[in-house]
Motif scaffolding. Structure first.
Motif, PDB file in Angstrom:
ATOM      1  N   GLN A  25      32.275 -20.910  32.448  1.00 45.12           N
ATOM      2  CA  GLN A  25      32.058 -19.919  31.284  1.00 45.12           C
ATOM      3  C   GLN A  25      30.899 -20.419  30.511  1.00 45.12           C
ATOM      4  O   GLN A  25      30.148 -19.536  30.073  1.00 45.12           O
ATOM      5  CB  GLN A  25      33.354 -20.112  30.421  1.00 45.12           C
ATOM      6  N   ALA A  26      30.544 -21.526  30.354  1.00 50.04           N
ATOM      7  CA  ALA A  26      29.363 -22.048  29.571  1.00 50.04           C
ATOM      8  C   ALA A  26      27.972 -21.942  30.650  1.00 50.04           C
ATOM      9  O   ALA A  26      26.924 -22.394  30.050  1.00 50.04           O
ATOM     10  CB  ALA A  26      29.420 -23.700  29.403  1.00 50.04           C
ATOM     11  N   GLY A  27      28.384 -21.573  31.720  1.00 51.51           N
ATOM     12  CA  GLY A  27      26.907 -21.199  32.658  1.00 51.51           C
ATOM     13  C   GLY A  27      26.382 -22.764  33.366  1.00 51.51           C
ATOM     14  O   GLY A  27      25.346 -22.804  33.677  1.00 51.51           O
ATOM     15  N   ALA A  28      27.136 -23.877  33.267  1.00 52.53           N
ATOM     16  CA  ALA A  28      26.835 -24.989  33.830  1.00 52.53           C
ATOM     17  C   ALA A  28      27.062 -25.223  35.211  1.00 52.53           C
ATOM     18  O   ALA A  28      26.218 -25.829  35.887  1.00 52.53           O
ATOM     19  CB  ALA A  28      27.574 -26.328  32.992  1.00 52.53           C
ATOM     20  N   VAL A  29      28.006 -24.556  35.666  1.00 52.00           N
ATOM     21  CA  VAL A  29      28.473 -24.538  36.929  1.00 52.00           C
ATOM     22  C   VAL A  29      28.740 -23.084  37.664  1.00 52.00           C
ATOM     23  O   VAL A  29      28.968 -22.152  36.940  1.00 52.00           O
ATOM     24  CB  VAL A  29      29.709 -25.406  37.490  1.00 52.00           C
ATOM     25  N   ARG A  30      28.830 -22.899  38.957  1.00 48.82           N
ATOM     26  CA  ARG A  30      29.068 -21.531  39.447  1.00 48.82           C
ATOM     27  C   ARG A  30      29.814 -21.848  40.701  1.00 48.82           C
ATOM     28  O   ARG A  30      29.665 -22.949  41.689  1.00 48.82           O
ATOM     29  CB  ARG A  30      27.966 -20.929  39.637  1.00 48.82           C
ATOM     30  N   GLY A  50      34.742 -32.211  37.011  1.00 48.96           N
ATOM     31  CA  GLY A  50      34.131 -30.996  36.511  1.00 48.96           C
ATOM     32  C   GLY A  50      32.980 -31.485  35.544  1.00 48.96           C
ATOM     33  O   GLY A  50      31.826 -30.712  35.662  1.00 48.96           O
ATOM     34  N   VAL A  51      33.347 -32.415  34.683  1.00 49.30           N
ATOM     35  CA  VAL A  51      31.894 -32.831  33.812  1.00 49.30           C
ATOM     36  C   VAL A  51      30.956 -33.432  34.858  1.00 49.30           C
ATOM     37  O   VAL A  51      29.857 -33.515  34.419  1.00 49.30           O
ATOM     38  CB  VAL A  51      32.736 -34.226  32.822  1.00 49.30           C
ATOM     39  N   GLN A  52      31.406 -34.148  35.591  1.00 53.48           N
ATOM     40  CA  GLN A  52      30.284 -35.080  36.698  1.00 53.48           C
ATOM     41  C   GLN A  52      29.250 -33.982  37.315  1.00 53.48           C
ATOM     42  O   GLN A  52      28.288 -34.082  37.636  1.00 53.48           O
ATOM     43  CB  GLN A  52      30.977 -35.761  37.875  1.00 53.48           C
ATOM     44  N   LEU A  53      30.167 -32.866  37.778  1.00 53.76           N
ATOM     45  CA  LEU A  53      29.235 -31.492  38.414  1.00 53.76           C
ATOM     46  C   LEU A  53      28.301 -30.959  37.364  1.00 53.76           C
ATOM     47  O   LEU A  53      27.162 -30.745  37.670  1.00 53.76           O
ATOM     48  CB  LEU A  53      30.206 -30.625  39.001  1.00 53.76           C
ATOM     49  N   ALA A  54      28.833 -30.710  36.099  1.00 55.69           N
ATOM     50  CA  ALA A  54      28.039 -29.900  35.198  1.00 55.69           C
ATOM     51  C   ALA A  54      26.997 -31.043  34.667  1.00 55.69           C
ATOM     52  O   ALA A  54      25.715 -30.386  34.453  1.00 55.69           O
ATOM     53  CB  ALA A  54      28.933 -29.792  34.012  1.00 55.69           C
ATOM     54  N   GLY A  55      26.981 -32.263  34.846  1.00 50.15           N
ATOM     55  CA  GLY A  55      26.060 -33.376  34.329  1.00 50.15           C
ATOM     56  C   GLY A  55      24.934 -33.359  35.617  1.00 50.15           C
ATOM     57  O   GLY A  55      24.136 -34.296  35.527  1.00 50.15           O
ATOM     58  N   GLY A  56      25.420 -32.782  36.946  1.00 52.31           N
ATOM     59  CA  GLY A  56      24.119 -32.900  38.000  1.00 52.31           C
ATOM     60  C   GLY A  56      24.670 -34.486  38.463  1.00 52.31           C
ATOM     61  O   GLY A  56      23.650 -35.011  39.326  1.00 52.31           O
ATOM     62  N   HIS A  57      25.671 -35.129  38.381  1.00 53.82           N
ATOM     63  CA  HIS A  57      25.686 -36.431  39.125  1.00 53.82           C
ATOM     64  C   HIS A  57      26.405 -36.329  40.407  1.00 53.82           C
ATOM     65  O   HIS A  57      26.376 -37.401  41.154  1.00 53.82           O
ATOM     66  CB  HIS A  57      26.930 -37.224  38.217  1.00 53.82           C
ATOM     67  N   ILE A  58      27.204 -35.256  40.822  1.00 58.44           N
ATOM     68  CA  ILE A  58      27.420 -34.733  42.231  1.00 58.44           C
ATOM     69  C   ILE A  58      26.829 -33.575  42.429  1.00 58.44           C
ATOM     70  O   ILE A  58      26.308 -32.671  41.461  1.00 58.44           O
ATOM     71  CB  ILE A  58      28.935 -34.840  42.428  1.00 58.44           C
ATOM     72  N   VAL A 102      35.058 -24.014  46.015  1.00 57.99           N
ATOM     73  CA  VAL A 102      33.823 -25.151  46.088  1.00 57.99           C
ATOM     74  C   VAL A 102      32.948 -24.364  45.001  1.00 57.99           C
ATOM     75  O   VAL A 102      32.609 -23.476  44.876  1.00 57.99           O
ATOM     76  CB  VAL A 102      33.021 -24.826  47.391  1.00 57.99           C
ATOM     77  N   TRP A 103      32.675 -25.480  44.075  1.00 57.98           N
ATOM     78  CA  TRP A 103      31.825 -25.281  43.023  1.00 57.98           C
ATOM     79  C   TRP A 103      30.375 -26.251  43.256  1.00 57.98           C
ATOM     80  O   TRP A 103      30.633 -27.357  43.609  1.00 57.98           O
ATOM     81  CB  TRP A 103      32.372 -25.683  41.549  1.00 57.98           C
ATOM     82  N   VAL A 104      29.272 -25.683  42.896  1.00 59.85           N
ATOM     83  CA  VAL A 104      28.088 -26.486  42.519  1.00 59.85           C
ATOM     84  C   VAL A 104      27.432 -26.171  41.173  1.00 59.85           C
ATOM     85  O   VAL A 104      27.906 -25.306  40.467  1.00 59.85           O
ATOM     86  CB  VAL A 104      27.298 -25.887  43.682  1.00 59.85           C
ATOM     87  N   LYS A 105      26.519 -26.875  40.929  1.00 62.54           N
ATOM     88  CA  LYS A 105      25.844 -26.844  39.775  1.00 62.54           C
ATOM     89  C   LYS A 105      24.938 -25.329  39.464  1.00 62.54           C
ATOM     90  O   LYS A 105      24.748 -24.889  40.557  1.00 62.54           O
ATOM     91  CB  LYS A 105      24.693 -27.964  39.489  1.00 62.54           C
TER      92      LYS A 105
END
Length: 329
Positions: free
Chosen positions: A211-216, A188-196, A125-128
């Motif tokens: 790795q880029a710190g966009a999600v955790r 993954g891109v949608q989560l990093a962008g905050g769309h989900i 389970v990943w979140v922004k």
């Protein structure tokens, strides 16, 4: 991943594998891949092809055929059409035995026979990165407080990701808004962008964003933590991710196996040949490198142990299909 565990499982499971019989392929072998070129199943098959060829474990040439139509059904129907042919080796996941439960197809899982599973894809389970949820319980509580409003992304509809989200809902009483996309990379891109708000991507599908710190990551659906690794972000590696059971979500395991099959009625000596060849692959340094690169768990299953895994996986998943009204049965 989990190399030590995988190796111990392998040593136990292969006690039941028949000794090498006097059989080996007498003509080129087809590796029939139930996905398009470049996908996870294709990479799985081509890695095995490389190890077998370089190690001269199979004397005949090995040709890879991609038959990914119908979410892999094209490959499985091809296996049915080549009943008892030991030169058609099919590479798949759990889609072999799950697809017939959600679509009317011209094959059933009984038209193929399982040979081995060599790896497990984990689900996390990943979140922004800046999301307010610190644990999966926080995310579930938010979905209960605001039913049907929190967007939870996944790859495809009525497939592995949506099944897991539905299982979370059935287990906890949460109500998410499932949003399907074309693949894990897009999710993954949608989560990093905050769309989900969240997704359940495999480790390698979100590793770049982590790795880029966009999600955790919040938790992994595995019976125990993943193997130790180099730090990915902020000093954390894969082993530092708690299991979902640790965080209070009563789902001990949800894993997708990387599986190898033969057409039904293939002679037992041919099955034994491939099991032994795949054991050699599993023990090779190249395979361990593959597991590290893909962040999969190394687990070798054959015989009764593999069938028990399939039966348990199928029963648990089909129960979700029926509860969601997806089952064609």
């Amino acid at each position: 991943m989990k190399k030590a565990i995988g190796a111990s499982v392998a040593s136990l499971m292969l006690l039941s594998v028949p000794a090498w019989a006097e059989w080996s392929p007498e003509r080129p072998v087809e590796f029939v891949v139930a996905s398009g070129a470049g996908g996870g199943t294709d990479n799985f098959a081509r890695t095995i092809q490389s190890v077998l060829t370089r190690g001269k474990l199979v004397d005949q040439p090995i040709v890879v055929l991609n038959k990914g139509g119908g979410s892999g059904a094209e490959a499985f129907l091809y296996g049915k059409q080549n009943k008892a042919d030991p030169n058609k080796v099919i590479f798949a996941t759990n889609n072999v035995y799950l697809l017939p439960h959600v679509a009317k197809l011209a094959y059933t899982a009984k038209d193929l026979q399982p040979v081995a599973a060599l790896a497990m894809d984990e689900f996390i389970v990943w979140v922004k990165a800046d999301a307010p949820y610190k644990t999966v319980t926080d995310l579930i509580d938010a979905a209960k407080a605001d039913p049907g409003k929190i967007p939870f992304g996944g790859s495809q509809s009525k497939d592995t990701d949506e099944t897991l989200v539905a299982l979370i809902e059935d287990t906890t009483g949460a109500d998410f808004k499932y949003v399907p996309f074309n693949g894990g990379g897009e999710v993954g891109v949608q989560l990093a962008g905050g769309h989900i708000a969240a997704n359940v991507n495999n480790p390698n599908e979100n590793a770049g964003q982590w790795q880029a710190g966009a999600v955790r990551p919040l938790c992994v659906f595995a019976p125990q933590r993943m193997a130790k690794s180099a730090a990915i972000h902020d000093g954390m590696g894969w082993h530092d991710i708690p299991t979902c059971k640790e965080q209070g979500l009563n789902i001990e395991s949800y894993q997708m196996p990387r599986t190898v099959w033969l057409p039904a009625d293939t002679p037992p000596e041919a099955v034994a040949f491939y099991q032994q060849a795949l054991k050699s692959v599993f023990e090779s340094p190249e395979w361990q490198e593959y597991l590290t690169k893909t962040s999969q768990s190394g687990t070798l299953l054959t015989g009764d142990a593999l069938q028990a895994f399939i039966d348990g996986s199928e029963a648990k998943t089909v129960a979700v299909f029926k509860a969601q009204g997806w089952s064609t049965e």
